[in-house]
Design an enzyme around this catalytic site. Structure first.
Site, PDB file in Angstrom:
ATOM      1  N   GLN A   1       0.355   4.065  -6.883  1.00  0.00           N
ATOM      2  CA  GLN A   1       1.031   3.529  -5.696  1.00  0.00           C
ATOM      3  C   GLN A   1       2.529   3.399  -5.884  1.00  0.00           C
ATOM      4  OE1 GLN A   1      -2.060   0.158  -5.256  1.00  0.00           O
ATOM      5  NE2 GLN A   1      -1.376   0.541  -3.166  1.00  0.00           N
TER       6      GLN A   1
ATOM      7  N   HIS B   1     -11.703  -0.893  -5.222  1.00  0.00           N
ATOM      8  CA  HIS B   1     -10.595  -0.424  -4.389  1.00  0.00           C
ATOM      9  C   HIS B   1      -9.430   0.063  -5.270  1.00  0.00           C
ATOM     10  CE1 HIS B   1      -7.684  -0.908  -0.869  1.00  0.00           C
ATOM     11  NE2 HIS B   1      -6.883  -0.754  -1.910  1.00  0.00           N
ATOM     12  N   GLU B   2      -9.063  -0.751  -6.267  1.00  0.00           N
ATOM     13  CA  GLU B   2      -7.923  -0.387  -7.137  1.00  0.00           C
ATOM     14  C   GLU B   2      -8.204   0.881  -7.921  1.00  0.00           C
ATOM     15  OE1 GLU B   2      -5.106  -1.533  -6.635  1.00  0.00           O
ATOM     16  OE2 GLU B   2      -5.897  -3.120  -5.371  1.00  0.00           O
TER      17      GLU B   2
ATOM     18  N   GLY C   1      -3.601  -6.649  -5.557  1.00  0.00           N
ATOM     19  CA  GLY C   1      -3.779  -5.616  -6.567  1.00  0.00           C
ATOM     20  C   GLY C   1      -2.838  -4.458  -6.331  1.00  0.00           C
TER      21      GLY C   1
ATOM     22  N   HIS D   1      -7.832   4.263  -6.396  1.00  0.00           N
ATOM     23  CA  HIS D   1      -6.458   4.801  -6.398  1.00  0.00           C
ATOM     24  C   HIS D   1      -6.244   5.744  -7.586  1.00  0.00           C
ATOM     25  CE1 HIS D   1      -4.449   2.732  -3.132  1.00  0.00           C
ATOM     26  NE2 HIS D   1      -4.904   1.555  -3.525  1.00  0.00           N
TER      27      HIS D   1
ATOM     28  N   CYS E   1      -4.465  -2.438   2.145  1.00  0.00           N
ATOM     29  CA  CYS E   1      -3.847  -1.776   1.003  1.00  0.00           C
ATOM     30  C   CYS E   1      -2.347  -1.715   1.224  1.00  0.00           C
ATOM     31  CB  CYS E   1      -4.411  -0.364   0.877  1.00  0.00           C
ATOM     32  SG  CYS E   1      -3.761   0.568  -0.515  1.00  0.00           S
ATOM     33  N   LEU E   2      -1.564  -1.967   0.165  1.00  0.00           N
ATOM     34  CA  LEU E   2      -0.110  -1.914   0.293  1.00  0.00           C
ATOM     35  C   LEU E   2       0.365  -0.512   0.674  1.00  0.00           C
ATOM     36  CD1 LEU E   2       0.952  -4.089  -2.786  1.00  0.00           C
ATOM     37  CD2 LEU E   2       0.761  -4.789  -0.382  1.00  0.00           C
TER      38      LEU E   2
END
Ligand code: NI
Length: 179
Positions: free
Chosen positions: A52, A148-149, A47, A152, A106-107
């Site tokens: 991000q 989670h997404e 995701g 952000h 997470c990225l």
């Protein structure tokens, strides 16, 4: 195909509250969504949220099937998989009292994994790229991934759920690795 740079914690832009998207989507926003998919598949990740890549809009993309089942994404066809989901202006209408604990990563917080406890099921309303509204219940991995997404979009990261000491150590490690 445009793979964008993923912002790494700590970065103030990851802490901004994202703006709602208006419809119909502009060419620019459509391009951003394409870039988000390319960036997610390139990483690879399950995701990615617009903040991000430094875009303060309420958009996230996911492709979680490869994680939740035997099916694997075809790397020769990035962004073109039917498992790609685009979530615009998402809003949780309900979250279960029942909680579930999953290991998250997470990225924007590379090389870091930690267990986070969240509501196990959610009801979500979101818009697709055509501006059509959808409402659906999710549980299992997707419920966690979506929470989670969409965190952000509120300037929140999964490490915010950890103890201050643990978060401090992670921040210190990433500053050392990436600055
Ligand atoms: Ni993330």
């Amino acid at each position: 195909m445009a793979v964008r740079e993923v912002l790494i914690h700590p970065d103030d832009r990851l802490r901004e509250i994202a703006e709602p998207v208006s419809f119909p989507l502009s060419t620019k926003v459509k391009q951003i969504i394409e870039d988000m998919a390319d960036t997610m598949y390139d990483a690879p990740g399950v995701g990615l949220a617009a903040p991000q890549i430094g875009v303060s809009l309420q958009i996230a993309v996911t492709d979680t099937l490869w994680r939740s089942s035997e099916v694997r994404h075809d790397p020769d066809n990035p962004g073109g998989s039917h498992e790609l989901k685009v979530w615009i202006n998402p809003e949780f209408l309900w979250k279960s009292d029942e909680m579930a604990t999953w290991e998250e990563g997470c990225l924007s917080v590379p090389e870091t994994f930690a267990e986070v406890t969240r509501p196990a099921a959610v009801r979500l309303r979101w818009f697709d790229m055509d501006g059509e509204a959808h409402e659906q219940d999710f549980d299992d991995f997707l419920a966690v991934a979506l929470q989670h997404e969409f965190d952000h979009l509120l300037g929140k990261l999964f490490i915010d759920y950890l103890s201050p000491l643990k978060r401090k150590m992670i921040t210190k490690k990433l500053k050392k690795l990436y600055k």
